[in-house]
Motif scaffolding. Sequence first.
Motif, PDB file in Angstrom:
ATOM      1  N   LEU A  28       0.827  -1.206   0.000  1.00 10.94           N
ATOM      2  CA  LEU A  28       0.000   0.000   0.000  1.00 10.94           C
ATOM      3  C   LEU A  28       0.868   1.265   0.000  1.00 10.94           C
ATOM      4  O   LEU A  28       0.626   2.208  -0.761  1.00 10.94           O
ATOM      5  CB  LEU A  28      -0.892  -0.022   1.249  1.00 10.94           C
ATOM      6  N   LEU A  32       1.045   3.977  -2.934  1.00  2.84           N
ATOM      7  CA  LEU A  32       0.734   5.356  -2.569  1.00  2.84           C
ATOM      8  C   LEU A  32       1.853   6.304  -3.000  1.00  2.84           C
ATOM      9  O   LEU A  32       1.605   7.401  -3.507  1.00  2.84           O
ATOM     10  CB  LEU A  32       0.559   5.414  -1.044  1.00  2.84           C
ATOM     11  N   VAL A  35       1.625   6.851  -6.730  1.00  5.19           N
ATOM     12  CA  VAL A  35       0.517   7.761  -7.068  1.00  5.19           C
ATOM     13  C   VAL A  35       0.874   9.200  -6.705  1.00  5.19           C
ATOM     14  O   VAL A  35       0.678  10.125  -7.498  1.00  5.19           O
ATOM     15  CB  VAL A  35      -0.774   7.314  -6.329  1.00  5.19           C
ATOM     16  N   LYS A  36       1.432   9.406  -5.522  1.00  9.46           N
ATOM     17  CA  LYS A  36       1.767  10.765  -5.071  1.00  9.46           C
ATOM     18  C   LYS A  36       2.832  11.397  -5.967  1.00  9.46           C
ATOM     19  O   LYS A  36       2.750  12.574  -6.302  1.00  9.46           O
ATOM     20  CB  LYS A  36       2.280  10.722  -3.621  1.00  9.46           C
ATOM     21  N   GLN A  39       1.404  12.431  -9.212  1.00  7.95           N
ATOM     22  CA  GLN A  39       0.558  13.622  -9.107  1.00  7.95           C
ATOM     23  C   GLN A  39       1.391  14.882  -8.971  1.00  7.95           C
ATOM     24  O   GLN A  39       0.848  15.983  -8.966  1.00  7.95           O
ATOM     25  CB  GLN A  39      -0.363  13.504  -7.884  1.00  7.95           C
TER      26      GLN A  39
ATOM     27  N   HIS B  46      -7.911  11.094  -6.539  1.00  8.82           N
ATOM     28  CA  HIS B  46      -7.400   9.906  -7.226  1.00  8.82           C
ATOM     29  C   HIS B  46      -8.031   8.663  -6.589  1.00  8.82           C
ATOM     30  O   HIS B  46      -8.108   8.571  -5.353  1.00  8.82           O
ATOM     31  CB  HIS B  46      -5.879   9.859  -7.084  1.00  8.82           C
ATOM     32  N   PHE B  48      -7.090   5.696  -5.971  1.00  6.47           N
ATOM     33  CA  PHE B  48      -6.292   4.964  -4.979  1.00  6.47           C
ATOM     34  C   PHE B  48      -6.160   5.767  -3.677  1.00  6.47           C
ATOM     35  O   PHE B  48      -6.196   5.203  -2.579  1.00  6.47           O
ATOM     36  CB  PHE B  48      -4.905   4.623  -5.535  1.00  6.47           C
ATOM     37  N   ILE B  49      -6.050   7.097  -3.815  1.00  5.04           N
ATOM     38  CA  ILE B  49      -6.008   7.963  -2.626  1.00  5.04           C
ATOM     39  C   ILE B  49      -7.336   7.821  -1.871  1.00  5.04           C
ATOM     40  O   ILE B  49      -7.368   7.712  -0.636  1.00  5.04           O
ATOM     41  CB  ILE B  49      -5.783   9.440  -3.028  1.00  5.04           C
ATOM     42  N   CYS B  52      -7.451   4.507  -0.051  1.00 11.59           N
ATOM     43  CA  CYS B  52      -6.615   4.531   1.164  1.00 11.59           C
ATOM     44  C   CYS B  52      -7.277   5.369   2.259  1.00 11.59           C
ATOM     45  O   CYS B  52      -7.242   4.997   3.436  1.00 11.59           O
ATOM     46  CB  CYS B  52      -5.233   5.102   0.860  1.00 11.59           C
ATOM     47  N   LEU B  55      -9.981   3.390   3.804  1.00 11.81           N
ATOM     48  CA  LEU B  55      -9.354   2.302   4.575  1.00 11.81           C
ATOM     49  C   LEU B  55      -8.886   2.797   5.945  1.00 11.81           C
ATOM     50  O   LEU B  55      -9.139   2.155   6.977  1.00 11.81           O
ATOM     51  CB  LEU B  55      -8.169   1.733   3.786  1.00 11.81           C
ATOM     52  N   PHE B  56      -8.237   3.962   5.966  1.00 14.21           N
ATOM     53  CA  PHE B  56      -7.691   4.444   7.242  1.00 14.21           C
ATOM     54  C   PHE B  56      -8.778   5.050   8.132  1.00 14.21           C
ATOM     55  O   PHE B  56      -8.648   5.016   9.364  1.00 14.21           O
ATOM     56  CB  PHE B  56      -6.527   5.404   7.006  1.00 14.21           C
ATOM     57  N   LEU B 114      -1.156  11.788   5.900  1.00 13.32           N
ATOM     58  CA  LEU B 114      -0.223  11.689   4.777  1.00 13.32           C
ATOM     59  C   LEU B 114      -0.953  11.424   3.459  1.00 13.32           C
ATOM     60  O   LEU B 114      -0.572  11.914   2.401  1.00 13.32           O
ATOM     61  CB  LEU B 114       0.797  10.569   5.039  1.00 13.32           C
ATOM     62  N   VAL B 115      -2.022  10.615   3.546  1.00 11.16           N
ATOM     63  CA  VAL B 115      -2.750  10.240   2.326  1.00 11.16           C
ATOM     64  C   VAL B 115      -3.614  11.404   1.833  1.00 11.16           C
ATOM     65  O   VAL B 115      -3.572  11.760   0.663  1.00 11.16           O
ATOM     66  CB  VAL B 115      -3.650   9.011   2.610  1.00 11.16           C
ATOM     67  N   ALA B 116      -4.395  12.005   2.754  1.00  8.60           N
ATOM     68  CA  ALA B 116      -5.355  13.037   2.336  1.00  8.60           C
ATOM     69  C   ALA B 116      -4.873  14.407   2.817  1.00  8.60           C
ATOM     70  O   ALA B 116      -4.162  15.097   2.101  1.00  8.60           O
ATOM     71  CB  ALA B 116      -6.739  12.707   2.884  1.00  8.60           C
TER      72      ALA B 116
END
Lengths: 78, 305
Positions: A28, A32, A35-36, A39, B46, B48-49, B52, B55-56, B114-116
């Motif tokens: 994961l 991630l 993807v980051k 972007q 996105h 995948f974002i 995630c 998920l979190f 970190l993800v969002a």
Amino acid sequence: MRIEHELHARRRSRNVGLGLVLLAFVALIFALTVVKVRQGDLMEAYDHQPRVSLTPLDTPAGAPAEETPAGVPAEEAP
Amino acid sequence: MTDINAYDASPEGEFRDYVALLKPRVMSLVVFTAFVGLWVAPGQVHPFIGFCAVLFIALGGGASGALNMWYDRDIDAVMNRTRSRPIPSGRVQESEALGLGIVLGTISVMMLGLVANWFAAGFLAFTIFFYAVVYTVWLKRSTPQNIVIGGAAGAFPPMIGWACATGGIGIESILMFMLIFVWTPPHFWALALFMKEDYHRAGVPMLTVTHGRRSTRRHILAYAVALAPFAIGLGLTSIGGPLYMAVSVVLNVAFLRGCWQIFRRSEDQAIADDYAVEKRVFRLSLYYLFLHFLALLVQSWLGGW
């Protein structure tokens, strides 16, 4: 023939489960990161030394970017 | 000489016992509502974002579930419904549940940041705190309004999903919160009327015990009346539309009708038909929430007003 104790089956269930969770977490984080980066998100943090790659992207076209000469602390720059 | 029988009473649990600590059924509601909050929010995320982030958020919900099970282990050991949970049944140690809750809570908040974005992460941290401390530790054992206030913790996920996409809150996300927040009490009290749990023995003040069943029936109707404007009002915002509005009106009419029937019934009538109306309204309340959020999802896909 050795018969496996039920306790060991429970331990194996925990170990396999945790192993799979950790593997999934690694996958994961990798996905991630891909993807980051694609972007174009900022991947560098400020480390108290101004650099061109950290200047704001919205500097007007043609305007000279203010740069600190290498080796000179920002507060001492003219 | 080793006696293998000495290990028979070992409290070591299987992997699924640790999963059970996270309350997977509650997590499914969190996943769905957070996903809808994220999906209907303006702006592009996105895929995948988005995956995630949901998920979190779900992991954060699971962490608060583990902390709840840790703190409520004494109550869980007394009540029939919860006696077989991992801690009271001895399969998982108390300290393990506490450790799992704290570690997963921290991981979920940091990863969501970190993800969002850090606003959504702060929101998730507040939600975990609200459920584990404000509801579980402070209110659950001290007031019969515990369900009302505790319902807020279950209502935050769509707001967090929205915050992941927008970095803030909006009237739409507040109304999604209110939809779940005001829905929770009548949903749970309808269940309390026919489940007749031994909360009293566990020392948990439930409205059915502290104020009586007549008062509980009144409360159910009052909350159903209060719920309708929020549900229908959501249809007038940027995420609403004709489909959502039609679904919402039908569901609210059906729910109000059911709650009115609960209000009109006496306890003797309910016992005579084995709480048929209460059970029907409880089932309807499950569809009520699911279909409202599903309608938001489909409406967003079709386009709004």
